[in-house]
Design a protein around this motif. Sequence first.
Motif, PDB file in Angstrom:
ATOM      1  N   ALA A   1       0.837  -1.202   0.000  1.00  0.00           N
ATOM      2  CA  ALA A   1       0.000   0.000   0.000  1.00  0.00           C
ATOM      3  C   ALA A   1       0.868   1.248   0.000  1.00  0.00           C
ATOM      4  O   ALA A   1       1.919   1.287   0.642  1.00  0.00           O
ATOM      5  N   HIS A   2       0.416   2.264  -0.724  1.00  0.00           N
ATOM      6  CA  HIS A   2       1.105   3.546  -0.812  1.00  0.00           C
ATOM      7  C   HIS A   2       0.079   4.645  -0.594  1.00  0.00           C
ATOM      8  O   HIS A   2      -1.052   4.544  -1.076  1.00  0.00           O
ATOM      9  N   GLY A   3       0.465   5.720   0.106  1.00  0.00           N
ATOM     10  CA  GLY A   3      -0.442   6.829   0.350  1.00  0.00           C
ATOM     11  C   GLY A   3       0.220   8.165   0.102  1.00  0.00           C
ATOM     12  O   GLY A   3       1.445   8.287   0.130  1.00  0.00           O
ATOM     13  N   MET A   4      -0.625   9.170  -0.181  1.00  0.00           N
ATOM     14  CA  MET A   4      -0.152  10.528  -0.429  1.00  0.00           C
ATOM     15  C   MET A   4      -1.222  11.511   0.032  1.00  0.00           C
ATOM     16  O   MET A   4      -2.400  11.359  -0.308  1.00  0.00           O
ATOM     17  N   THR A   5      -0.824  12.512   0.804  1.00  0.00           N
ATOM     18  CA  THR A   5      -1.763  13.548   1.232  1.00  0.00           C
ATOM     19  C   THR A   5      -2.131  14.420   0.043  1.00  0.00           C
ATOM     20  O   THR A   5      -1.274  14.779  -0.764  1.00  0.00           O
ATOM     21  N   ALA A   6      -3.420  14.734  -0.052  1.00  0.00           N
ATOM     22  CA  ALA A   6      -3.903  15.591  -1.143  1.00  0.00           C
ATOM     23  C   ALA A   6      -5.161  16.324  -0.685  1.00  0.00           C
ATOM     24  O   ALA A   6      -5.924  15.812   0.119  1.00  0.00           O
ATOM     25  N   ASN A   7      -5.344  17.523  -1.216  1.00  0.00           N
ATOM     26  CA  ASN A   7      -6.608  18.201  -0.958  1.00  0.00           C
ATOM     27  C   ASN A   7      -7.353  18.504  -2.255  1.00  0.00           C
ATOM     28  O   ASN A   7      -8.411  19.096  -2.228  1.00  0.00           O
ATOM     29  N   ALA A   8      -6.801  18.064  -3.386  1.00  0.00           N
ATOM     30  CA  ALA A   8      -7.463  18.266  -4.675  1.00  0.00           C
ATOM     31  C   ALA A   8      -8.373  17.069  -4.958  1.00  0.00           C
ATOM     32  O   ALA A   8      -8.019  16.129  -5.663  1.00  0.00           O
ATOM     33  N   PHE A   9      -9.557  17.116  -4.362  1.00  0.00           N
ATOM     34  CA  PHE A   9     -10.534  16.025  -4.430  1.00  0.00           C
ATOM     35  C   PHE A   9     -11.921  16.635  -4.500  1.00  0.00           C
ATOM     36  O   PHE A   9     -12.186  17.641  -3.842  1.00  0.00           O
ATOM     37  N   MET A  10     -12.785  16.040  -5.312  1.00  0.00           N
ATOM     38  CA  MET A  10     -14.170  16.509  -5.342  1.00  0.00           C
ATOM     39  C   MET A  10     -15.103  15.407  -5.810  1.00  0.00           C
ATOM     40  O   MET A  10     -14.702  14.484  -6.515  1.00  0.00           O
ATOM     41  N   SER A  11     -16.337  15.540  -5.405  1.00  0.00           N
ATOM     42  CA  SER A  11     -17.402  14.696  -5.916  1.00  0.00           C
ATOM     43  C   SER A  11     -17.739  15.198  -7.313  1.00  0.00           C
ATOM     44  O   SER A  11     -17.809  16.403  -7.543  1.00  0.00           O
ATOM     45  N   GLN A  12     -17.948  14.289  -8.261  1.00  0.00           N
ATOM     46  CA  GLN A  12     -18.205  14.722  -9.632  1.00  0.00           C
ATOM     47  C   GLN A  12     -19.602  14.364 -10.111  1.00  0.00           C
ATOM     48  O   GLN A  12     -20.222  15.115 -10.824  1.00  0.00           O
ATOM     49  N   SER A  13     -20.120  13.194  -9.717  1.00  0.00           N
ATOM     50  CA  SER A  13     -21.415  12.757 -10.237  1.00  0.00           C
ATOM     51  C   SER A  13     -22.080  11.826  -9.234  1.00  0.00           C
ATOM     52  O   SER A  13     -21.409  11.036  -8.571  1.00  0.00           O
ATOM     53  N   LEU A  14     -23.407  11.900  -9.162  1.00  0.00           N
ATOM     54  CA  LEU A  14     -24.179  11.009  -8.305  1.00  0.00           C
ATOM     55  C   LEU A  14     -24.600   9.755  -9.059  1.00  0.00           C
ATOM     56  O   LEU A  14     -24.669   8.668  -8.497  1.00  0.00           O
ATOM     57  N   ASN A  15     -24.883   9.902 -10.344  1.00  0.00           N
ATOM     58  CA  ASN A  15     -25.312   8.755 -11.142  1.00  0.00           C
ATOM     59  C   ASN A  15     -24.640   8.791 -12.505  1.00  0.00           C
ATOM     60  O   ASN A  15     -25.075   9.568 -13.366  1.00  0.00           O
ATOM     61  N   PRO A  16     -23.563   8.048 -12.716  1.00  0.00           N
ATOM     62  CA  PRO A  16     -22.950   7.109 -11.777  1.00  0.00           C
ATOM     63  C   PRO A  16     -22.155   7.854 -10.702  1.00  0.00           C
ATOM     64  O   PRO A  16     -21.832   9.034 -10.867  1.00  0.00           O
ATOM     65  N   LYS A  17     -21.844   7.154  -9.634  1.00  0.00           N
ATOM     66  CA  LYS A  17     -21.098   7.756  -8.531  1.00  0.00           C
ATOM     67  C   LYS A  17     -19.627   7.900  -8.928  1.00  0.00           C
ATOM     68  O   LYS A  17     -18.912   6.906  -9.051  1.00  0.00           O
ATOM     69  N   LEU A  18     -19.202   9.154  -9.133  1.00  0.00           N
ATOM     70  CA  LEU A  18     -17.842   9.448  -9.580  1.00  0.00           C
ATOM     71  C   LEU A  18     -17.219  10.522  -8.704  1.00  0.00           C
ATOM     72  O   LEU A  18     -17.905  11.432  -8.238  1.00  0.00           O
ATOM     73  N   VAL A  19     -15.906  10.408  -8.494  1.00  0.00           N
ATOM     74  CA  VAL A  19     -15.120  11.435  -7.818  1.00  0.00           C
ATOM     75  C   VAL A  19     -13.921  11.763  -8.699  1.00  0.00           C
ATOM     76  O   VAL A  19     -13.577  11.002  -9.608  1.00  0.00           O
ATOM     77  N   VAL A  20     -13.293  12.908  -8.422  1.00  0.00           N
ATOM     78  CA  VAL A  20     -12.113  13.329  -9.176  1.00  0.00           C
ATOM     79  C   VAL A  20     -11.005  13.675  -8.193  1.00  0.00           C
ATOM     80  O   VAL A  20     -11.249  14.350  -7.185  1.00  0.00           O
ATOM     81  N   ILE A  21      -9.807  13.209  -8.491  1.00  0.00           N
ATOM     82  CA  ILE A  21      -8.608  13.648  -7.775  1.00  0.00           C
ATOM     83  C   ILE A  21      -7.671  14.276  -8.797  1.00  0.00           C
ATOM     84  O   ILE A  21      -7.717  13.938  -9.985  1.00  0.00           O
ATOM     85  N   SER A  22      -6.852  15.198  -8.345  1.00  0.00           N
ATOM     86  CA  SER A  22      -5.903  15.863  -9.220  1.00  0.00           C
ATOM     87  C   SER A  22      -4.499  15.615  -8.689  1.00  0.00           C
ATOM     88  O   SER A  22      -4.202  15.946  -7.535  1.00  0.00           O
ATOM     89  N   LEU A  23      -3.666  15.002  -9.524  1.00  0.00           N
ATOM     90  CA  LEU A  23      -2.306  14.646  -9.110  1.00  0.00           C
ATOM     91  C   LEU A  23      -1.288  15.243 -10.070  1.00  0.00           C
ATOM     92  O   LEU A  23      -1.471  15.179 -11.293  1.00  0.00           O
ATOM     93  N   LYS A  24      -0.222  15.799  -9.515  1.00  0.00           N
ATOM     94  CA  LYS A  24       0.854  16.350 -10.332  1.00  0.00           C
ATOM     95  C   LYS A  24       1.455  15.249 -11.188  1.00  0.00           C
ATOM     96  O   LYS A  24       1.589  14.108 -10.758  1.00  0.00           O
ATOM     97  N   GLU A  25       1.792  15.604 -12.405  1.00  0.00           N
ATOM     98  CA  GLU A  25       2.274  14.642 -13.389  1.00  0.00           C
ATOM     99  C   GLU A  25       3.488  13.834 -12.927  1.00  0.00           C
ATOM    100  O   GLU A  25       3.631  12.676 -13.301  1.00  0.00           O
TER     101      GLU A  25
END
Length: 159
Positions: A28-52
Amino acid sequence: MDDRTFRNAMGCFATGVTVIATEVDGEAHGMTANAFMSQSLNPKLVVISLKEDTNMLKRIKESGHFSVNVLSEDQKDLSMIFAGQIKTEEKISFDSLDGKPVLSGALAQVACNVKSEYVEGDHTLVVGQVSAVKLEDGEPLIFSKGQYRTLEKPVPMKN
């Protein structure tokens, strides 16, 4: 405008604090991030933004899945560990939710399978299809203007 002015302006927006996690070759690997949001309820989607250039983006592309762990106000140390601000030899243990690594005690654990990716500027937006969610009681850890913060406890309204 210079980069510092832009960063300072964006820092005025208070966010929750998350740890994004994935598993590659049983580790397992983890990284702190605050670039996260809910994107859609149907279907249930979220978005994260990560530096290239992050290892986390490479690992998520390899695994095809990730989790978002919304940290509680008492998990500041975990945030700092996964941000590389606190060095520790202690191995952080992960639980599992739908086969994805998650952090015990997080207010919300959101397990996702990668649905799509979009490169924008120097970041990749990763859209995750939510496969499972687990919730805990508590208050969120907040980040604003370069500092960790907590919410004030609600005051009961008078009738």
